[in-house]
Design a protein around this motif. Structure first.
Motif, PDB file in Angstrom:
ATOM      1  N   THR A  28       0.728  -1.016  -0.432  1.00  0.00           N
ATOM      2  CA  THR A  28       0.387   0.047   0.508  1.00  0.00           C
ATOM      3  C   THR A  28       0.791   1.584   0.267  1.00  0.00           C
ATOM      4  OG1 THR A  28      -1.587  -1.218   1.081  1.00  0.00           O
ATOM      5  CG2 THR A  28      -2.347   1.626   1.150  1.00  0.00           C
ATOM      6  N   THR A  29       1.858   1.337   0.731  1.00  0.00           N
ATOM      7  CA  THR A  29       3.016   1.887   0.728  1.00  0.00           C
ATOM      8  C   THR A  29       3.528   2.865  -0.350  1.00  0.00           C
ATOM      9  OG1 THR A  29       3.569   2.165   2.506  1.00  0.00           O
ATOM     10  CG2 THR A  29       5.169   3.228   1.624  1.00  0.00           C
ATOM     11  N   MET A  30       3.595   1.234  -1.380  1.00  0.00           N
ATOM     12  CA  MET A  30       4.393   1.548  -2.687  1.00  0.00           C
ATOM     13  C   MET A  30       4.311   2.345  -3.510  1.00  0.00           C
ATOM     14  SD  MET A  30       7.865   0.404  -3.014  1.00  0.00           S
ATOM     15  CE  MET A  30       7.148  -0.238  -4.849  1.00  0.00           C
ATOM     16  N   LYS A  31       2.250   2.634  -3.472  1.00  0.00           N
ATOM     17  CA  LYS A  31       1.273   3.593  -4.407  1.00  0.00           C
ATOM     18  C   LYS A  31       0.666   4.025  -3.506  1.00  0.00           C
ATOM     19  CE  LYS A  31      -2.186  -0.065  -3.655  1.00  0.00           C
ATOM     20  NZ  LYS A  31      -3.470  -1.037  -4.040  1.00  0.00           N
ATOM     21  N   GLU A  32       0.673   4.901  -2.478  1.00  0.00           N
ATOM     22  CA  GLU A  32       0.313   5.995  -2.267  1.00  0.00           C
ATOM     23  C   GLU A  32       0.377   7.581  -2.454  1.00  0.00           C
ATOM     24  OE1 GLU A  32      -1.451   8.281   0.488  1.00  0.00           O
ATOM     25  OE2 GLU A  32      -2.089   6.527   0.115  1.00  0.00           O
ATOM     26  N   LEU A  33      -0.089   8.043  -2.856  1.00  0.00           N
ATOM     27  CA  LEU A  33      -0.224   9.597  -3.443  1.00  0.00           C
ATOM     28  C   LEU A  33       0.206  10.427  -3.138  1.00  0.00           C
ATOM     29  CD1 LEU A  33       0.150  10.851  -6.606  1.00  0.00           C
ATOM     30  CD2 LEU A  33      -2.114  10.554  -7.116  1.00  0.00           C
ATOM     31  N   ASP A  34      -0.881  10.778  -2.514  1.00  0.00           N
ATOM     32  CA  ASP A  34      -1.339  12.041  -1.978  1.00  0.00           C
ATOM     33  C   ASP A  34      -0.384  12.818  -1.069  1.00  0.00           C
ATOM     34  OD1 ASP A  34      -3.104  10.018  -1.329  1.00  0.00           O
ATOM     35  OD2 ASP A  34      -4.902  11.034  -0.487  1.00  0.00           O
ATOM     36  N   THR A  35      -0.399  11.752   0.471  1.00  0.00           N
ATOM     37  CA  THR A  35      -0.040  11.727   1.640  1.00  0.00           C
ATOM     38  C   THR A  35       2.034  11.886   0.945  1.00  0.00           C
ATOM     39  OG1 THR A  35      -0.785  10.413   2.559  1.00  0.00           O
ATOM     40  CG2 THR A  35       0.939  11.050   3.546  1.00  0.00           C
ATOM     41  N   THR A  36       2.192  10.931   0.076  1.00  0.00           N
ATOM     42  CA  THR A  36       3.613  11.056  -0.909  1.00  0.00           C
ATOM     43  C   THR A  36       4.020  12.860  -1.245  1.00  0.00           C
ATOM     44  OG1 THR A  36       3.740   8.957  -0.854  1.00  0.00           O
ATOM     45  CG2 THR A  36       5.616   9.851  -1.771  1.00  0.00           C
ATOM     46  N   LEU A  37       2.876  13.131  -1.967  1.00  0.00           N
ATOM     47  CA  LEU A  37       3.489  14.563  -2.689  1.00  0.00           C
ATOM     48  C   LEU A  37       3.679  15.490  -1.564  1.00  0.00           C
ATOM     49  CD1 LEU A  37       0.765  14.305  -6.291  1.00  0.00           C
ATOM     50  CD2 LEU A  37       3.404  14.145  -5.725  1.00  0.00           C
ATOM     51  N   ILE A  38       2.582  15.919  -0.613  1.00  0.00           N
ATOM     52  CA  ILE A  38       2.769  16.730   0.568  1.00  0.00           C
ATOM     53  C   ILE A  38       4.248  16.313   0.755  1.00  0.00           C
ATOM     54  CG2 ILE A  38       1.291  17.916   1.880  1.00  0.00           C
ATOM     55  CD1 ILE A  38      -1.370  17.110   0.869  1.00  0.00           C
ATOM     56  N   LEU A  39       4.628  14.837   1.488  1.00  0.00           N
ATOM     57  CA  LEU A  39       5.620  15.450   2.448  1.00  0.00           C
ATOM     58  C   LEU A  39       6.610  14.911   1.957  1.00  0.00           C
ATOM     59  CD1 LEU A  39       2.909  13.847   5.125  1.00  0.00           C
ATOM     60  CD2 LEU A  39       3.926  15.887   5.182  1.00  0.00           C
ATOM     61  N   HIS A  40       7.537  14.020   0.735  1.00  0.00           N
ATOM     62  CA  HIS A  40       8.750  13.348   0.988  1.00  0.00           C
ATOM     63  C   HIS A  40       9.503  14.823   1.048  1.00  0.00           C
ATOM     64  CE1 HIS A  40       9.070  15.697  -3.368  1.00  0.00           C
ATOM     65  NE2 HIS A  40       8.037  15.344  -3.417  1.00  0.00           N
ATOM     66  N   PRO A  41      10.505  14.647   1.618  1.00  0.00           N
ATOM     67  CA  PRO A  41      11.999  14.999   1.447  1.00  0.00           C
ATOM     68  C   PRO A  41      12.381  16.003   0.260  1.00  0.00           C
ATOM     69  CG  PRO A  41      12.323  13.659   2.173  1.00  0.00           C
ATOM     70  CD  PRO A  41      10.663  12.828   2.358  1.00  0.00           C
ATOM     71  N   THR A  42      12.117  17.188  -0.070  1.00  0.00           N
ATOM     72  CA  THR A  42      13.101  17.464  -1.289  1.00  0.00           C
ATOM     73  C   THR A  42      14.304  16.159  -1.945  1.00  0.00           C
ATOM     74  OG1 THR A  42      12.539  19.657  -0.189  1.00  0.00           O
ATOM     75  CG2 THR A  42      13.726  19.598  -1.893  1.00  0.00           C
ATOM     76  N   GLY A  43      14.033  16.012  -3.262  1.00  0.00           N
ATOM     77  CA  GLY A  43      14.968  15.168  -3.238  1.00  0.00           C
ATOM     78  C   GLY A  43      14.805  14.113  -3.647  1.00  0.00           C
ATOM     79  N   PHE A  44      13.924  13.867  -2.062  1.00  0.00           N
ATOM     80  CA  PHE A  44      13.876  11.991  -2.656  1.00  0.00           C
ATOM     81  C   PHE A  44      12.530  11.543  -3.430  1.00  0.00           C
ATOM     82  CE2 PHE A  44      11.855   8.639  -0.499  1.00  0.00           C
ATOM     83  CZ  PHE A  44      12.294   7.744   0.210  1.00  0.00           C
TER      84      PHE A  44
END
Length: 552
Positions: free
Chosen positions: A492-508
């Motif tokens: 589920t984590t592999m395909k999570e979109l919205d949370t990832t777009l908002i919180l992913h570290p810069t350059g990650f």
């Protein structure tokens, strides 16, 4: 001492206080529940800083009203269409002599492996203004047709895509109800000269209604919380507008906060309905599983097989075919603009998914053990609290954690603390844990409930302390549930979109963020390979379903 008294004392030693969760376990479980609830606290703190007049003005503005109407309309249309598609497919694969029923059952369930935003991307890349179909018409001198093609954007396109990739929720819950239905009741109705449609309406439908409704509510909840599909299809619903406002800063942050609270209120209504329905799901269940064919289609058998085949054409063949076409046509990787796909993006996705799976299992263990070994009100409250994050839309969770890390920490502890936490990998992992903790808690709690307490009591009787008994007896027995939960969280984590777009570290950059970046830029060929990889990884989550499918 009487023999019966001695046996009673031994029995008491085996199953009583020694097997109750310790104070440390209770405190750990309560701490996990508090951590899961904390994003709501930050969200309401952010909302409390707004003036009442400004808040009411925003909530009653025309834009906010339009967003609410669009969201509710979309939920109603997708839910209704999913019922209209899922229920007939369930009936065909359970109660008729449809050829190759098991094959069609698998195909009807498989759209769940395609993330809806991948489906939206495939449909836009196929039917959009610069898509494969307009290009094909232009190539063969039929470009004059393109202006007359219906648009894939807006409410119609969003409804179509979400229906095609969420109807399996209704299909699977309805199918489960039909398999538990006592077919002798239908046979009795048929002996009274009831036609199958009439018998279905009067006998079957009332008993499978809880299953149908449960699946419909899952569709409604998913539709309300989905971000990727409305964003790609350019439909202003809660999730899309919240994301846009969040990235505009300034007054946009206030707008996003109020819209998030509205979205949570609508979600709470859906969850309340789901809770009422789940309390009545015993109706129609409890009979032995039955896959007995009760309707003979006669000469229509092969014509009926065209129904699931036609649905599979649009849910599986078209998306995979479009992605494969873009992959073949893309040629050498595009190196300009930083849009080339690199293996490290897949490595990043796997790395954060492994971290999340491990952290989620650690958080889930005390909650699941406490809920499985205690029937107290506190244990039930702790258990239910962990499900709140799963019900919270990803954009709302992301907004709450952005406020916490960029504003509250800054004002309370200074810039150093805010910079340390904001858009950091630990914050992203924490958000995933909040979102997907119920997946691990559910499977682990089931394993805890299956552990014979007499075995734990026997270990204590032989001198093992509680910690040693847990490590040597309980933990090995519940490890399959832990591993199952970890695997589900990983996928589920592999395909999570919205949370990832908002919180992913810069350059990650992960597979998901890369797909989103290139589809926004219109480089469909660059997104084809990672999208196919993501679909394949998501397909692994269907293995338990395929193994558990009946042999009809």
């Amino acid at each position: 001492m009487a023999p019966g008294e001695g046996v009673g004392r031994v029995r008491g030693l085996l199953v009583s206080d020694d097997d109750q969760p310790s104070v440390a376990v209770v405190l750990l479980a309560a701490a996990v529940a508090a951590a899961v609830l904390s994003p709501l606290l930050w969200l309401f703190i952010s909302a409390s800083e707004l003036a009442v007049g400004d808040a009411m003005s925003l909530l009653t503005s025309g834009t906010t009203t339009d967003v609410l109407v669009n969201s509710l309309t979309l939920v109603g249309l997708v839910t209704g269409a999913s019922i209209a598609l899922g229920v007939p497919l369930a009936v065909l694969t359970v109660q008729t002599d449809l050829p190759f029923r098991r094959f069609w059952t698998v195909l009807a369930a498989l759209p769940l492996v395609v993330p809806s935003y991948i489906g939206a991307f495939a449909y836009v890349s196929a039917f959009g203004p610069s898509g494969a179909l307009p290009d094909l018409f232009a190539q063969y001198g039929l470009g004059f047709v393109n202006p007359y093609l219906p648009t894939v954007y807006g409410l119609g396109g969003t409804t179509l895509v979400l229906t095609l990739f969420t109807y399996p929720y209704v299909f699977l819950t309805t199918r489960a109800s039909l398999l538990s239905f006592d077919t002798t009741q239908l046979e009795a109705a048929r002996t009274l000269n009831h036609s199958y449609p009439r018998a279905f309406r009067r006998v079957i439908l009332p008993q499978i209604a809880p299953g149908v409704t449960a699946g419909a509510l899952l569709v409604a909840l998913y539709t309300l919380s989905d971000f990727g599909t409305p964003a790609i299809m350019r439909l202003d619903v809660f999730t899309r507008v919240i994301y846009v406002e969040l990235n505009s800063f300034g007054v946009g942050r206030a707008n996003a906060t109020l819209l998030s609270i509205q979205l949570l209120a609508v979600t709470a209504v859906i969850l309340a309905l789901e809770s009422r329905v789940s309390g009545d799901t015993a109706a129609g269940y409890g009979t032995p599983s039955s896959a007995k064919r009760v309707v003979s289609l006669g000469r229509l058998r092969w014509l009926a097989a065209a129904v699931p085949a036609f649905v599979s054409l649009f849910t599986l063949a078209l998306p995979v075919g479009i992605l494969t076409m873009w992959l073949v046509r893309s040629g050498p990787g595009y190196s300009g603009g930083g849009l080339a796909f690199r293996p490290e993006f897949a490595t990043n996705s796997a790395y954060v998914a492994v971290l999340t799976a491990a952290a989620t299992v650690l958080f889930a263990l005390p909650v699941a053990y406490y809920a499985g070994r205690s029937n107290s009100l506190l244990s039930k409250a702790v258990d239910r609290a962990t499900y709140l994050g799963y019900a919270m839309p990803g954009v709302v969770l992301g907004l709450a954690l952005v406020f916490f890390s960029s504003q509250w920490l800054l004002e309370t502890f200074g810039a150093g603390a805010a910079q340390l936490v904001y858009q950091s990998l630990p914050l992203l992992v924490f958000a995933y844990v909040v979102r997907f903790l119920p997946q691990a808690v559910g499977s682990t709690r089931s394993s805890v409930l299956g552990v014979d307490r007499d075995l734990v009591g026997a270990a204590r009787l032989l001198g093992a302390n509680p910690r040693s008994a847990f490590r040597r007896v309980t933990l090995p027995l519940i490890s399959p549930g832990l591993l199952a939960g970890a695997a589900l969280v990983f996928l589920t984590t592999m395909k999570e979109l919205d949370t990832t777009l908002i919180l992913h570290p810069t350059g990650f950059t992960t597979i998901v963020t890369y797909i989103w970046r290139v589809q926004e830029a219109g480089y469909y060929g660059r997104a084809a390979l990672p999208a196919l990889v993501l679909v394949a990884v998501s397909g692994l989550s269907m293995i338990p379903l395929l193994k558990g499918s009946d042999d009809a």
